[in-house]
Design a protein around this motif. Sequence first.
Motif, PDB file in Angstrom:
ATOM      1  N   GLU A  77      32.033 -18.889  11.710  1.00 39.58           N
ATOM      2  CA  GLU A  77      30.848 -19.062  12.545  1.00 39.58           C
ATOM      3  C   GLU A  77      30.441 -17.741  13.197  1.00 39.58           C
ATOM      4  N   HIS A  78      31.408 -17.042  13.775  1.00 38.10           N
ATOM      5  CA  HIS A  78      31.115 -15.748  14.402  1.00 38.10           C
ATOM      6  C   HIS A  78      30.585 -14.746  13.384  1.00 38.10           C
ATOM      7  N   VAL A  79      31.199 -14.722  12.218  1.00 33.82           N
ATOM      8  CA  VAL A  79      30.769 -13.789  11.174  1.00 33.82           C
ATOM      9  C   VAL A  79      29.360 -14.099  10.704  1.00 33.82           C
ATOM     10  N   PHE A  80      29.060 -15.380  10.472  1.00 28.06           N
ATOM     11  CA  PHE A  80      27.734 -15.749   9.991  1.00 28.06           C
ATOM     12  C   PHE A  80      26.657 -15.420  11.017  1.00 28.06           C
ATOM     13  N   GLU A  81      26.974 -15.556  12.293  1.00 29.48           N
ATOM     14  CA  GLU A  81      26.009 -15.172  13.329  1.00 29.48           C
ATOM     15  C   GLU A  81      25.661 -13.693  13.227  1.00 29.48           C
ATOM     16  N   ARG A  82      26.655 -12.881  12.965  1.00 32.38           N
ATOM     17  CA  ARG A  82      26.429 -11.436  12.882  1.00 32.38           C
ATOM     18  C   ARG A  82      25.728 -11.045  11.578  1.00 32.38           C
ATOM     19  N   ILE A  83      26.051 -11.745  10.502  1.00 30.14           N
ATOM     20  CA  ILE A  83      25.327 -11.524   9.250  1.00 30.14           C
ATOM     21  C   ILE A  83      23.855 -11.880   9.428  1.00 30.14           C
ATOM     22  N   GLN A  84      23.596 -12.986  10.108  1.00 29.13           N
ATOM     23  CA  GLN A  84      22.220 -13.386  10.383  1.00 29.13           C
ATOM     24  C   GLN A  84      21.485 -12.313  11.163  1.00 29.13           C
ATOM     25  N   ALA A  85      22.154 -11.707  12.140  1.00 34.07           N
ATOM     26  CA  ALA A  85      21.520 -10.654  12.935  1.00 34.07           C
ATOM     27  C   ALA A  85      21.107  -9.477  12.057  1.00 34.07           C
ATOM     28  N   VAL A  86      21.984  -9.095  11.118  1.00 32.24           N
ATOM     29  CA  VAL A  86      21.672  -7.992  10.199  1.00 32.24           C
ATOM     30  C   VAL A  86      20.504  -8.370   9.295  1.00 32.24           C
ATOM     31  N   ALA A  87      20.603  -9.552   8.681  1.00 35.70           N
ATOM     32  CA  ALA A  87      19.578  -9.977   7.724  1.00 35.70           C
ATOM     33  C   ALA A  87      18.210 -10.112   8.396  1.00 35.70           C
ATOM     34  N   SER A  88      18.200 -10.673   9.592  1.00 33.95           N
ATOM     35  CA  SER A  88      16.946 -10.830  10.322  1.00 33.95           C
ATOM     36  C   SER A  88      16.357  -9.475  10.696  1.00 33.95           C
ATOM     37  N   ASP A  89      17.204  -8.568  11.141  1.00 35.81           N
ATOM     38  CA  ASP A  89      16.743  -7.239  11.523  1.00 35.81           C
ATOM     39  C   ASP A  89      16.119  -6.496  10.342  1.00 35.81           C
ATOM     40  N   ARG A  90      16.684  -6.691   9.159  1.00 34.66           N
ATOM     41  CA  ARG A  90      16.186  -6.001   7.960  1.00 34.66           C
ATOM     42  C   ARG A  90      15.175  -6.832   7.181  1.00 34.66           C
ATOM     43  N   GLN A  91      14.905  -8.043   7.674  1.00 30.44           N
ATOM     44  CA  GLN A  91      13.989  -8.966   7.000  1.00 30.44           C
ATOM     45  C   GLN A  91      14.392  -9.166   5.542  1.00 30.44           C
ATOM     46  N   LYS A 113      31.903 -26.360   3.807  1.00 26.55           N
ATOM     47  CA  LYS A 113      31.812 -26.110   5.252  1.00 26.55           C
ATOM     48  C   LYS A 113      30.743 -25.066   5.575  1.00 26.55           C
ATOM     49  N   THR A 114      30.682 -24.010   4.776  1.00 24.53           N
ATOM     50  CA  THR A 114      29.693 -22.970   5.066  1.00 24.53           C
ATOM     51  C   THR A 114      28.280 -23.425   4.714  1.00 24.53           C
ATOM     52  N   PHE A 115      28.164 -24.322   3.727  1.00 25.32           N
ATOM     53  CA  PHE A 115      26.847 -24.900   3.429  1.00 25.32           C
ATOM     54  C   PHE A 115      26.332 -25.672   4.644  1.00 25.32           C
ATOM     55  N   GLU A 116      27.215 -26.473   5.259  1.00 23.78           N
ATOM     56  CA  GLU A 116      26.835 -27.231   6.450  1.00 23.78           C
ATOM     57  C   GLU A 116      26.539 -26.302   7.622  1.00 23.78           C
ATOM     58  N   LEU A 117      27.316 -25.241   7.743  1.00 19.18           N
ATOM     59  CA  LEU A 117      27.096 -24.276   8.823  1.00 19.18           C
ATOM     60  C   LEU A 117      25.728 -23.618   8.693  1.00 19.18           C
ATOM     61  N   VAL A 118      25.377 -23.203   7.488  1.00 18.32           N
ATOM     62  CA  VAL A 118      24.071 -22.566   7.269  1.00 18.32           C
ATOM     63  C   VAL A 118      22.946 -23.568   7.495  1.00 18.32           C
ATOM     64  N   ARG A 119      23.143 -24.802   7.047  1.00 14.69           N
ATOM     65  CA  ARG A 119      22.097 -25.826   7.179  1.00 14.69           C
ATOM     66  C   ARG A 119      21.820 -26.160   8.651  1.00 14.69           C
ATOM     67  N   LYS A 120      22.883 -26.313   9.431  1.00 17.99           N
ATOM     68  CA  LYS A 120      22.731 -26.730  10.833  1.00 17.99           C
ATOM     69  C   LYS A 120      22.560 -25.548  11.778  1.00 17.99           C
ATOM     70  N   GLY A 121      23.083 -24.357  11.375  1.00 13.21           N
ATOM     71  CA  GLY A 121      23.091 -23.221  12.282  1.00 13.21           C
ATOM     72  C   GLY A 121      24.288 -23.277  13.215  1.00 13.21           C
ATOM     73  N   SER A 122      24.555 -22.189  13.899  1.00 11.69           N
ATOM     74  CA  SER A 122      25.640 -22.162  14.877  1.00 11.69           C
ATOM     75  C   SER A 122      25.102 -22.657  16.215  1.00 11.69           C
ATOM     76  N   PRO A 123      25.959 -22.850  17.224  1.00  9.42           N
ATOM     77  CA  PRO A 123      25.455 -23.265  18.536  1.00  9.42           C
ATOM     78  C   PRO A 123      24.502 -22.254  19.169  1.00  9.42           C
ATOM     79  N   TYR A 124      24.525 -21.000  18.688  1.00 17.37           N
ATOM     80  CA  TYR A 124      23.729 -19.947  19.314  1.00 17.37           C
ATOM     81  C   TYR A 124      22.628 -19.383  18.424  1.00 17.37           C
ATOM     82  N   LYS A 125      22.702 -19.634  17.110  1.00 19.54           N
ATOM     83  CA  LYS A 125      21.750 -18.993  16.208  1.00 19.54           C
ATOM     84  C   LYS A 125      21.387 -19.875  15.031  1.00 19.54           C
ATOM     85  N   SER A 126      20.127 -19.782  14.613  1.00 18.66           N
ATOM     86  CA  SER A 126      19.743 -20.261  13.291  1.00 18.66           C
ATOM     87  C   SER A 126      20.309 -19.288  12.262  1.00 18.66           C
TER      88      SER A 126
END
Length: 219
Positions: A77-91, A113-126
């Motif tokens: 979850e923590h890792v995916f949040e940070r990956i999202q930050a990178v991907a969003s920043d670089r569009q 599990k990661t499919f569900e995590l991406v689908r629902k998002g983390s508690p702090y991030k899409s």
Amino acid sequence: MKIQVSIPKSNGHFQMTVGFAKIFVMRSAKSCIKRFLKHAFALDSKIIGVIFNWSNMTDRQTGRPYTRDMARDKAYEHVFERIQAVASDRQEVALVICDLEGDTKKTRERVKKTFELVRKGSPYKSLKNIYQHVWPVDSRYHAGIQVADLCMGITGCMVAGARKYAQRYWDALRGHFLVLGNLDEPQKWGLSILPTPVREHFLSEYNPYCWKHRQNRRG
């Protein structure tokens, strides 16, 4: 161009790096580690790492002590949040490559599990900039995972205090950990370490982000 993210198999702590690596043929691994890292970071790679001392952690909601499996799920979850930050920043869209979990059943469970995590998002991030779920590969044939293992193996040893061999390579990693924009948002820091006292001690002692001045730090 998609961002490629590589995640090695964990051994006591979770570890990963953002980026893409070429394969380098080396006569002596010990004598060429710094050169290997230099070439990897020349590809504009950034490190994202999650290191949990889970034996000293409890779940905030239930108060239960963490198990290894709980810590590993939370680390993703923590890792995916940070990956999202990178991907969003670089569009861009992030394709997450991970090592096999050890057997087919566990690997399929991680994908689910990661499919569900991406689908629902983390508690702090899409997590809308991450493509579907993790994509498992055999790390023996994926250079990105080998680089990730090397980077976070060194970092994990530094955090754990096992610095006899890691210390000599630490300067090759410092300054390559991800930092994006607003420093008040922990998900934009590349290195997540828990429990908090361990993180604060490590940041002040070893300065992974190469700050020139002290500042209010979170992560």
